[in-house]
Design an enzyme around this catalytic site. Sequence first.
Site, PDB file in Angstrom:
ATOM      1  CG  ASP A 115      -1.974  -1.057   1.141  1.00  0.00           C
ATOM      2  OD1 ASP A 115      -1.953  -1.821   0.144  1.00  0.00           O
ATOM      3  OD2 ASP A 115      -2.815  -1.143   2.060  1.00  0.00           O
TER       4      ASP A 115
ATOM      5  NE  ARG B 147     -34.560   0.030 -11.366  1.00  0.00           N
ATOM      6  CZ  ARG B 147     -35.711   0.028 -10.717  1.00  0.00           C
ATOM      7  NH1 ARG B 147     -35.829   0.612  -9.546  1.00  0.00           N
ATOM      8  NH2 ARG B 147     -36.754  -0.563 -11.247  1.00  0.00           N
TER       9      ARG B 147
ATOM     10  CG  ASP C  39     -30.305  -5.637  -0.048  1.00  0.00           C
ATOM     11  OD1 ASP C  39     -30.865  -4.885  -0.874  1.00  0.00           O
ATOM     12  OD2 ASP C  39     -30.751  -5.866   1.091  1.00  0.00           O
TER      13      ASP C  39
ATOM     14  CD  GLU D 197     -26.170 -12.633 -13.236  1.00  0.00           C
ATOM     15  OE1 GLU D 197     -26.641 -11.545 -12.812  1.00  0.00           O
ATOM     16  OE2 GLU D 197     -25.934 -12.841 -14.429  1.00  0.00           O
TER      17      GLU D 197
ATOM     18  CB  CYS E 121     -27.789 -10.512  43.722  1.00  0.00           C
ATOM     19  SG  CYS E 121     -26.489  -9.404  43.134  1.00  0.00           S
TER      20      CYS E 121
ATOM     21  CB  CYS F 133     -24.792 -12.139  41.588  1.00  0.00           C
ATOM     22  SG  CYS F 133     -26.134 -11.909  40.409  1.00  0.00           S
TER      23      CYS F 133
ATOM     24  CE1 TYR G 139     -27.981  -5.323 -12.991  1.00  0.00           C
ATOM     25  CE2 TYR G 139     -27.032  -5.264 -10.795  1.00  0.00           C
ATOM     26  CZ  TYR G 139     -27.903  -4.757 -11.733  1.00  0.00           C
ATOM     27  OH  TYR G 139     -28.694  -3.701 -11.434  1.00  0.00           O
TER      28      TYR G 139
ATOM     29  CE1 TYR H  93      -3.145   2.281  -6.591  1.00  0.00           C
ATOM     30  CE2 TYR H  93      -3.691   3.796  -4.806  1.00  0.00           C
ATOM     31  CZ  TYR H  93      -3.977   3.249  -6.049  1.00  0.00           C
ATOM     32  OH  TYR H  93      -5.070   3.665  -6.730  1.00  0.00           O
TER      33      TYR H  93
HETATM   34  S1  IVH Z   1     -30.716  -7.789 -13.470  1.00  0.00           S
HETATM   35  C1  IVH Z   1     -33.833  -6.408 -16.293  1.00  0.00           C
HETATM   36  N1  IVH Z   1     -28.959  -8.934 -11.880  1.00  0.00           N
HETATM   37  O1  IVH Z   1     -32.086  -6.069  -8.257  1.00  0.00           O
HETATM   38  C2  IVH Z   1     -32.872  -6.951 -15.310  1.00  0.00           C
HETATM   39  N2  IVH Z   1     -30.317  -7.200 -10.979  1.00  0.00           N
HETATM   40  O2  IVH Z   1     -35.225  -5.328  -9.409  1.00  0.00           O
HETATM   41  C3  IVH Z   1     -32.679  -6.032 -14.181  1.00  0.00           C
HETATM   42  N3  IVH Z   1     -29.840  -6.643  -8.635  1.00  0.00           N
HETATM   43  O3  IVH Z   1     -32.218  -2.905  -8.161  1.00  0.00           O
HETATM   44  C4  IVH Z   1     -31.620  -6.308 -13.233  1.00  0.00           C
HETATM   45  N4  IVH Z   1     -28.222  -8.115  -8.361  1.00  0.00           N
HETATM   46  O4  IVH Z   1     -29.905  -3.520  -9.082  1.00  0.00           O
HETATM   47  C5  IVH Z   1     -29.927  -7.999 -11.984  1.00  0.00           C
HETATM   48  N5  IVH Z   1     -27.352 -10.009 -10.586  1.00  0.00           N
HETATM   49  C6  IVH Z   1     -28.312  -9.083 -10.719  1.00  0.00           C
HETATM   50  C7  IVH Z   1     -28.676  -8.248  -9.626  1.00  0.00           C
HETATM   51  C8  IVH Z   1     -29.700  -7.314  -9.811  1.00  0.00           C
HETATM   52  C9  IVH Z   1     -28.935  -7.150  -7.786  1.00  0.00           C
HETATM   53  C10 IVH Z   1     -30.798  -5.562  -8.295  1.00  0.00           C
HETATM   54  C11 IVH Z   1     -30.869  -4.487  -9.325  1.00  0.00           C
HETATM   55  C12 IVH Z   1     -32.241  -3.895  -9.133  1.00  0.00           C
HETATM   56  C13 IVH Z   1     -33.015  -5.068  -8.612  1.00  0.00           C
HETATM   57  C14 IVH Z   1     -33.929  -5.616  -9.687  1.00  0.00           C
END
Ligand code: IVH
Length: 670
Positions: free
Chosen positions: A32, A136, A117, A113, A411, A432, A225, A35
């Site tokens: 580190d 989004r 969250d 996949e 106690c 106690c 994804y 870097y």
């Molecule tokens: S695909 C049309 N793949 O889940 C396809 N979404 O309602 C749309 N999410 O907030 C998403 N992991 O950000 C996809 N491997 C994954 C995901 C993923 C998490 C979230 C996405 C969105 C919600 C979909």
Amino acid sequence: MTEVEQRIGELRSQLHEHNHRYYILDDPAVPDVEYDRLLRELIALEDQHPNLLVADSPSQRVGSPPLSAFSQISHRLPMLSLDNAFDEEEFAEFDRRVRERLGTTDEISYACEPKLDGIAVSIVYQRGVMEQAATRGDGYTGEDITHNVRTIGSVPLRLVGKGYPELLEVRGEIYMPLAGFEAYNERAKESGEKPFVNPRNAAAGSLRQLDSRITAQRPLEMCCYSVGFTEGGTLPGKQAAILDQLAEWGFKINSESAVAKGVRRCEEYYQQLVERRASLPYDIDGIVYKVNDLDLQDRLGFVSRAPRWAIARKFPAQEEITRILDIELQVGRTGAVTPVARLEPVFVGGVTVSNATLHNFDEIARLDARVGDKVTVRRAGDVIPQVVSVLLECRSAASQALTPPEQCPVCSSPLEREAEEAVLRCTGGIACSAQRREAIKHFASRRAMDIDGLGDKLVDQLIDAQLIDSVADLYQLSLEQLSALERMGDKSARNLIDALDKSRQTSMERFLFALGIREVGEATARSLAQTFRTWEALASATEEDFRAVDDVGPVVASHILEFLQDPRRMAVVEALLAAGIQWPVVSVEENERPLAGQTWVVTGTLQSMSREEAKEQLRSLGAKAAGSVSAKTDCLLAGTAAGSKLAKAEKLGIPVLDESAFLAMLESHA
Ligand code: IVH
């Protein structure tokens, strides 16, 4: 090109490379500090030559001066949502619809996949350079968070490899891994700031900063994804292959992703991930199944706002809302008084929860939790359920804040609070009954005295029947007393007596751990046992003696001395020893010695000791000293004028140590 321009170019490409290795490949090439040194050099040069600064410079990861507001960005392709399946049947139903639409009875291959969250993000790259990032939002318009996303180490500012489209939009999830979340909250609590309720809120809050220098301090990651729109380039025809391609261009993708053919295999994927959910380093709330073949995806199309070719299989929720029915105080083995919320039972994280810890009174004050409040309860994996927040808007006007008690609820001894500690502690000690009860449970537990069959419930039963009051009483129990207990047959009574008998033969470290001395865990107990070996030696040791033991600092030493100076506790120890608890006195456990299991041969003339002395040293480290070299020999110690044994060892490829290397080895094990 000037010399400065050239140096800036070098630094940027080195830093991009180090960043990729660190965040994406998990394989850093430099420490580190190196870097940091390169980064500082780059920042200094850019400061002197502001005209050379570019947006994709690695220096931009540290953040930039705050914006006055977020601007809106409309998505070229809408960011859709997903339909949910809450059980296997709903997923099978989805699969039936897919096959019906495609007019096939063949099993479908799905890309599976983890559903991270966090917060969905869209990132646009032009000719391989990151240009824009957006949330989004409502799916059609999001907020411009480019300045914040640039600070995230796993987001490439510049793509690697080749063949990427002129214009490429990737989509993914920005999230805070659990370790970073916990560390962040720990620090926030210490400095009196408000901790985040869960990792998802932490990610959202960190991205909502106008000042990206704040975001840069937050441990965020981004996992891709899918691809949104592209121009000037082609992509593979399968979802799983697209992910692999994204990885080659420098994006982080989820290593748990897999392809499964047919409903049964998809269900197996679900089961194995549910089981491992608690041990993943990030929160997931389900699995996304996507028809793997992009041609089939096209044929399936969309309904309203969700694709027909994908579905989210949800996990049981890890957070639910319920009500605090009461707040009770529990007194633990070391006297710590823990407030526990009794809850209206609620199904969360896969089990029904009716209690949640409130930790201590600082935490109650921080949450402002009161009896009658509606609260969010979280149970992630096998973690103890927690109250994470209070729904203040639902609070009744009559509710009252809880004041910390001054006396032990069991106690009535006064409670004390040590400096810098959040917990209140009962000062009753062994007097106690709550502390005694917990101490007995600990004593019997598997890692302590390992008394088979003596679980928490039976300890409660024995105490309530007034058969025992301290750990020493356990060894006075008779077969008649035990068989007379409710739900206890003759056979179980016999087994318990046998188990107690068996536990008399133990090790000093188990015994010390079982005594439940404050802050003496298994490792400390082991060090103490190795140092003192007998109870007499330990009991007569001084504070300096304790401080000289590995892992024993001033606090632990004072807890040990306090224990040894408590006549009631010492009476219990004496009674235990009188009841026949004993252990073999050995220096170091046989199999823990550094050369345990090895066979050595000594040959030639040594300067500093005789061959016999060398063998003695080897034996004390656990090795066997043999007379001749064979394939079973682990090592040869060769002094001067070593003859045929040395030749044989070399022929067999057996390691050979000379005298100075041997002395160094002895030194290292001293
Ligand atoms: S695909 C049309 N793949 O889940 C396809 N979404 O309602 C749309 N999410 O907030 C998403 N992991 O950000 C996809 N491997 C994954 C995901 C993923 C998490 C979230 C996405 C969105 C919600 C979909």
